[in-house]
Write a protein that holds these residues in place. Structure first.
Motif, PDB file in Angstrom:
ATOM      1  N   UNK A 658      55.118 -64.076 -20.475  1.00  0.00           N
ATOM      2  CA  UNK A 658      54.355 -65.357 -21.335  1.00  0.00           C
ATOM      3  C   UNK A 658      54.394 -65.920 -21.822  1.00  0.00           C
ATOM      4  N   UNK A 659      55.889 -66.021 -22.655  1.00  0.00           N
ATOM      5  CA  UNK A 659      55.777 -66.983 -22.909  1.00  0.00           C
ATOM      6  C   UNK A 659      56.799 -68.552 -22.426  1.00  0.00           C
ATOM      7  N   UNK A 660      57.519 -68.172 -21.701  1.00  0.00           N
ATOM      8  CA  UNK A 660      58.252 -68.900 -20.726  1.00  0.00           C
ATOM      9  C   UNK A 660      57.212 -70.251 -19.971  1.00  0.00           C
ATOM     10  N   UNK A 661      57.619 -71.228 -20.137  1.00  0.00           N
ATOM     11  CA  UNK A 661      56.372 -72.331 -20.178  1.00  0.00           C
ATOM     12  C   UNK A 661      56.184 -72.521 -18.508  1.00  0.00           C
ATOM     13  N   UNK A 662      56.850 -72.002 -17.470  1.00  0.00           N
ATOM     14  CA  UNK A 662      56.955 -72.036 -15.841  1.00  0.00           C
ATOM     15  C   UNK A 662      55.025 -71.376 -15.272  1.00  0.00           C
ATOM     16  N   UNK A 663      55.922 -70.100 -16.602  1.00  0.00           N
ATOM     17  CA  UNK A 663      54.170 -69.569 -15.751  1.00  0.00           C
ATOM     18  C   UNK A 663      53.125 -69.485 -16.911  1.00  0.00           C
TER      19      UNK A 663
END
Length: 672
Positions: A658-663
């Motif tokens: 969840x911490x990934x920018x794309x997600x």
């Protein structure tokens, strides 16, 4: 050199089988051993896989086994890539022994006892055993093959020479196999309860005990091992140095040490005095036909005795394999308490052993009153009015959430998502504006039910075994395991149950683990619970009903799902209220890409639910649960595929995803 011989033809025959099988395994692993020796000759100190080196270095650092200042000095002395840095850390743990190395070794040695048997008025030495809890002793199956035989045996602690070079006072303790006795010939282990010592205390409270760990990272190829035992029934001896791991197999380790008959059942320690293996046999030199050879080069016969054999190595049973098998037992409540005493890292603390084997960390199913007092038993609703009333954000968790606070979980998920939203330049969220269906406790109750895990479960047991087998073999195939290796894995009948299946699939499981950043235990746990959900109608229906109690009944949804929750989420699509008109489905760390999973969905194969207007699927290449990704089958429809990089040992972690920018951007833009 070899392990002990026990009195009786049966025990001699069993030990002969172990020697023959050890020789076969040594021969079959010659290629791996030669490659390791070649790399050692090239100057590689620990010729193991990058994954094994990473796990070992992390364990050394997390346990504080080397001084932090020494680590900094060593790895910053020159530019290093990660494998080289890991090797430096492991080398430090071998080279810079703290002043407590010998005292810790002496403490570990006190847990080791000599096993003897009463035989026709005589007392004969059998082998070695060691304490693994305050009340339990571990040794070899060929030393203690049955509970009845164990009842005629005893153990002796402090059978050793003291600091003044005089023998210590020996303390004799009786075995209590009536309280607990578990044994397994293929893995050659026996676990037996001991009677209390004087005053009623458990022997471990007097002599200490070894806290066994089912986790990886305890030893890599090239590292030293230390063996403590009673060779030939003599007083206690310790084999130190010039002893190193040569090869690591699925269930066994091959190492060089100078051990003698009587060392059967000895603990094999690493340099941090953690038990890494149960010593059980020597490996003899063989001829081209695989026949053991004598020291003079001629073919060995049983009547020659083991002293005549030409030994080339030793073999121990991996302690993680032993613990995994212990976890398949079905104990009484009193025996469960004894097993729980083995400690948290054994995987047996407070869980039924079968639950531990399946990787389920739940304790005994909660009572009705306990469930009634547990806040938000089926989840949390949004406070309403969020996102301008245009949509609803729903989280759907995976396995192993039982006993947790749904509010804390909702805050954890939202915190990770907010980290990604901040990077994406989007507005952050309040956890109270999200829905969090919670089925963790209900799933735990269902998985505690034994019906479909025993022979009495019949068709349900076969269905679960078949589902698990197909999932794991497909994962291994996608990880590159050859078709011939997979073909060696047979189906399992209801009478055999899940335990032999786990054993026969260890090669596939180990293959998947070796190509990921997760250990075998974690992978095994997720796949087994997914198999249970897919194969057991009652589990599936109860989980879906529980989730349905805490989802919105109208509007547009952004449904964020993880792990087992992605499977539940796709099944849920066909059961959402009619008022839910469109859904953005987000699946992360999902096993949906494997045919063995997709084919068992309620809709019967890859499909795009009619109410799904958009679909984002994110996975990490290091996440073995998502090894089937991307979702390529045409039946899934148009899916936005995102590959992300998750941290070591957190490859399957929801907060990583969840911490990934794309997600986060996909979720945030849908809500906006």
């Amino acid at each position: 050199m070899p392990s002990t011989d026990s009195p009786g033809d049966h025990t001699h025959a069993e030990q002969h089988r172990h020697i023959t099988e050890a020789a076969r395994r040594y021969h079959d692993s010659a290629g791996a051993r030669e490659r390791a020796e070649s790399r050692r000759a090239e100057g590689v100190p620990f010729p193991d896989t990058p994954q094994a080196l990473a796990a070992r270095a992390e364990r050394i650092l997390s346990r504080g086994d080397v001084p932090a200042t020494a680590v900094v000095d060593r790895i910053h002395a020159e530019p290093l890539d990660l494998p080289a840095a890991y090797e430096r850390i492991i080398g430090l743990s071998n080279d810079l022994q703290a002043a407590n190395f010998l005292p810790r070794g002496a403490r570990a040695a006190r847990t080791v006892a000599r096993i003897g048997v009463r035989d026709g008025g005589r007392e004969l030495p059998l082998g070695t055993g060691f304490l693994v809890s305050p009340h339990l002793l571990m040794t070899n199956h060929h030393v203690l093959p049955t509970a009845g035989f164990a009842a005629s045996c005893f153990v002796e602690f402090d059978a050793q020479v003291g600091v003044d070079n005089a023998p210590d006072d020996v303390v004799r303790v009786e075995l209590a196999p009536g309280q607990l006795f578990l044994a397994h010939e293929p893995l050659d282990y026996a676990l037996v309860a001991l009677a209390p010592v004087d005053g009623g205390a458990g022997p471990g409270e007097t002599f200490g005990w070894n806290r066994l760990s089912a986790r990886t990272g305890k030893l890599v190829v090239g590292e030293s091992v230390n063996v403590v035992g009673h060779p030939s029934g003599r007083l206690k001896e310790i084999a130190l140095r010039d002893n190193e791991l040569m090869t690591r197999l699925d269930d066994f380790l091959h190492y060089r040490t100078d051990t003698e008959p009587g060392n059967s059942g000895s603990p094999v320690f690493n340099d941090q005095w953690e038990v890494v293996a149960l010593h059980h046999s020597g490996v003899p030199e063989t001829d081209s036909a695989g026949r053991p050879l004598r020291k003079d080069g001629t073919v060995w016969e049983r009547e020659d005795g083991e002293d005549a054999l030409s030994w080339v190595a030793n073999e121990g049973v991996r302690i993680s394999s032993v613990l995994r098998h212990v976890a398949t037992a079905r104990p009484t409540p009193a025996q469960r308490e004894l097993l729980a005493g083995m400690g948290r890292e054994s995987g047996l603390d407070g869980r039924t052993p079968h639950e531990a084997a399946a990787g389920r960390t739940e304790r005994v199913a909660p009572t009705v009153s306990e469930r009634a007092t547990r806040r938000a038993a089926v989840g949390l609703a949004s406070r309403g009015g969020a996102f301008g009333g245009r949509g609803q954000l729903v989280y759907l968790h995976g396995r192993n959430q039982q006993g947790k606070d749904p509010g804390a979980l909702r805050r954890q998920w939202t915190g990770a998502l907010n980290e990604g939203l901040t990077r994406a330049g989007l507005r952050t969220l309040d956890p109270a504006d999200t829905w969090f269906p919670f089925y963790g406790d209900r799933l735990a109750e269902l998985l505690c039910a034994p019906e479909s895990l025993t022979g009495e479960g019949g068709a349900a047991a076969v269905a679960e075994c078949d589902a698990y087998r197909r999932i794991l073999l497909e994962a291994a195939a996608r990880a590159g395991l050859s078709e011939s290796a997979r073909a060696d894995t047979p189906a399992v009948t209801a009478e055999e149950g899940i335990d032999p299946l786990v054993r026969t699939l260890r090669r596939a499981l180990g293959w998947v683990a070796a190509r990921s950043d997760l250990d075998e235990w974690t992978i095994d746990t997720v796949f087994q619970d997914v198999a249970r959900y897919l194969s057991d109608t009652r589990v599936r229906e109860e989980v879906l009903a529980t989730v349905a109690e805490a989802v919105p009944d109208s509007g547009a949804l952004v449904l964020v799902t993880h792990s087992l929750g992605t499977v539940v989420g796709v099944d849920l699509m066909s059961r959402l209220p009619a008022g839910v008109d469109r859904v953005l489905l987000v699946t992360v760390g999902s096993p949906l890409g494997m045919d063995a999973v997709a084919d068992r969905l309620l809709a019967g194969g890859p499909h795009r639910p009619g109410n799904v207007r958009g679909w984002l699927n994110a996975w990490s290449a290091a996440d073995p649960v998502a090894i089937g990704c991307p979702l390529r089958e045409r039946g899934w429809g148009e899916v936005e595929q995102r590959i992300v990089v998750n941290g070591t040992d957190r490859a399957h972690d929801i907060t990583e995803y969840l911490s990934h920018t794309e997600v986060a951007r996909a979720i945030g833009e849908a809500l906006a």
